[in-house]
Write an enzyme that holds these catalytic residues in place. Structure first.
Site, PDB file in Angstrom:
ATOM      1  N   ARG A  55       0.719  -1.128   0.058  1.00  0.00           N
ATOM      2  CA  ARG A  55      -0.189  -0.117   0.042  1.00  0.00           C
ATOM      3  C   ARG A  55       0.945   1.234  -0.140  1.00  0.00           C
ATOM      4  NH1 ARG A  55      -3.162  -3.732   2.053  1.00  0.00           N
ATOM      5  NH2 ARG A  55      -1.272  -4.245   2.945  1.00  0.00           N
ATOM      6  N   THR A  56       1.784   1.535   0.860  1.00  0.00           N
ATOM      7  CA  THR A  56       2.496   2.586   1.154  1.00  0.00           C
ATOM      8  C   THR A  56       3.329   3.157  -0.024  1.00  0.00           C
ATOM      9  OG1 THR A  56       2.645   2.382   3.579  1.00  0.00           O
ATOM     10  CG2 THR A  56       3.957   3.900   2.654  1.00  0.00           C
ATOM     11  N   LYS A  83      24.645  -5.534  -2.332  1.00  0.00           N
ATOM     12  CA  LYS A  83      26.426  -5.586  -2.379  1.00  0.00           C
ATOM     13  C   LYS A  83      26.825  -4.983  -1.228  1.00  0.00           C
ATOM     14  CE  LYS A  83      26.193  -5.301  -7.438  1.00  0.00           C
ATOM     15  NZ  LYS A  83      26.342  -4.576  -8.518  1.00  0.00           N
ATOM     16  N   ARG A 105      11.274   3.915   3.436  1.00  0.00           N
ATOM     17  CA  ARG A 105      11.120   2.798   4.563  1.00  0.00           C
ATOM     18  C   ARG A 105      12.322   2.187   4.869  1.00  0.00           C
ATOM     19  NH1 ARG A 105       5.839  -0.861   4.493  1.00  0.00           N
ATOM     20  NH2 ARG A 105       4.950   1.148   5.284  1.00  0.00           N
ATOM     21  N   HIS A 133       5.162   5.891  11.587  1.00  0.00           N
ATOM     22  CA  HIS A 133       4.616   6.020  10.418  1.00  0.00           C
ATOM     23  C   HIS A 133       3.741   7.049  10.059  1.00  0.00           C
ATOM     24  CE1 HIS A 133       3.302   4.449   6.521  1.00  0.00           C
ATOM     25  NE2 HIS A 133       3.009   3.379   6.639  1.00  0.00           N
TER      26      HIS A 133
HETATM   27  N1  ASP Z   1       1.654  -1.474   6.894  1.00  0.00           N
HETATM   28  C1  ASP Z   1       1.822  -1.057   8.399  1.00  0.00           C
HETATM   29  C2  ASP Z   1       3.273  -0.714   8.469  1.00  0.00           C
HETATM   30  O1  ASP Z   1       4.198  -0.922   7.613  1.00  0.00           O
HETATM   31  C3  ASP Z   1       1.441  -1.911   9.042  1.00  0.00           C
HETATM   32  C4  ASP Z   1       1.819  -3.250   9.214  1.00  0.00           C
HETATM   33  O2  ASP Z   1       2.578  -3.658   8.564  1.00  0.00           O
HETATM   34  O3  ASP Z   1       1.350  -3.960   9.827  1.00  0.00           O
HETATM   35  O4  ASP Z   1       3.511  -0.419   9.434  1.00  0.00           O
END
Ligand code: ASP
Length: 306
Positions: A55-56, A83, A105, A133
């Site tokens: 999703r993100t 690497k 991320r 987040h």
């Molecule tokens: N998608 C959210 C996160 O990246 C929640 C999860 O992974 O449970 O933190």
């Protein structure tokens, strides 16, 4: 205006509300035949993902593209990171390519805070370890506002694996800023008492059935197996029986209450499939709102500067 978005604590109430207001405007773009605004034409947004995401990452990509930015997707798999290239060297490379914003991320808590020292553009934290987040908290509070009309004064129960959840941490901080009351609920191993110090008025509880009748919002969290280095509960069945949200528990909620989950879900563990798919569930809306909220964040962080 803020340059980076690293933590929900970076946002005061007027800034968070401004992001919600801009997101509401951005949402109208999704309904058009041509879903694009020229706002970030000529700007480059890099998605730097060291952890898996569905999703993100796609949400940030769609958001940047709807604002006409050039988007570079950089995932650690298949790059020189495999690497052994360090985050610093990767950051310098992105800097040399002229990134105006880096969406990161990373499995290490605090990685986005280091990154701000190595790139000139804006840094947006898309999830760092078990830490934060912030755009998830913005989209969740936006969803509450659009479903329930307001965030101030709401009783929000955040249930489950709080210990490993950056979603819980960012939401608790932003909900406090916006005047909602938060109760963190789960087994004591996953909601240790230290969480009572997260904000001045957050509460910790261990009995989901006692909390549900007062809740306007119940936010279920994924049990994060991949971050667990010990046995935090006796069995999946036991966890689900004590803390899973099923139809019987939903009947304890007030009629207007909504059910949220950030995804990905463990269906049948923290949430029953029929609850996830019920009209009270905002799970699909949260995904759609994520695009509008991330458009608003990119617009605010990048739009004003050349
Ligand atoms: N998608 C959210 C996160 O990246 C929640 C999860 O992974 O449970 O933190």
């Amino acid at each position: 205006m803020i340059k980076h978005l690293l933590s929900a604590a970076d946002l005061d109430a007027p800034t968070a509300t401004l992001i919600h207001d801009i997101a509401a405007e951005m949402a109208t773009v999704a309904g058009r035949e041509v879903k694009k605004l020229p706002t970030l034409r000529g700007r480059t947004v890099v998605n730097l993902f060291y952890e898996d995401s569905t999703r993100t990452r796609t949400s940030f990509e769609v958001a940047a593209k709807r604002l006409s930015a050039d988007v570079v997707n950089f995932s650690a798999k298949g790059s020189s990171v495999e690497k052994g290239e360090s985050l610093k060297d990767t950051a310098w490379t992105l800097q040399a390519m002229g990134a105006d914003a880096v969406v990161i991320r990373h499995p290490a808590s605090g990685a986005p805070n280091r990154l701000v020292n190595w790139v000139h553009g804006s840094v947006l934290n898309a999830g760092d370890g078990t830490h934060e987040h912030p755009t998830q908290a913005l989209l969740d509070t936006y969803t509450m506002r659009s479903r329930l009309g307001t965030v101030a004064g709401l009783n929000v129960a955040i249930v489950g694996d709080v210990l490993h959840s950056r979603v819980a941490r960012s939401n608790a901080l932003l909900l406090h800023t916006l005047g909602a009351k938060v109760t963190l609920v789960g087994p004591p191993t996953l909601v240790p008492p230290v969480f009572e110090t997260l904000t001045p008025d957050v509460r910790v509880g261990y009995d989901i059935d006692a909390v549900l009748p007062e809740a306007d919002v119940v936010m279920m969290l994924r049990v994060q197996k991949e971050r667990m280095n010990a046995a935090f509960f006796p069995s999946w069945h036991e966890y689900s029986r004590r803390y899973g949200l099923d139809a019987a528990r939903v009947r304890r909620l007030p009629d207007h209450a909504i059910v949220m989950h950030p995804g990905p879900m463990n269906r049948g563990v923290e949430i029953a499939p029929d609850v996830a798919d019920s009209p009270r569930s905002t799970i699909v809306e949260q995904v759609a709102n994520g695009v509008s909220v991330r458009m608003a964040c990119l617009y605010l962080l990048l739009g004003g500067r050349s």
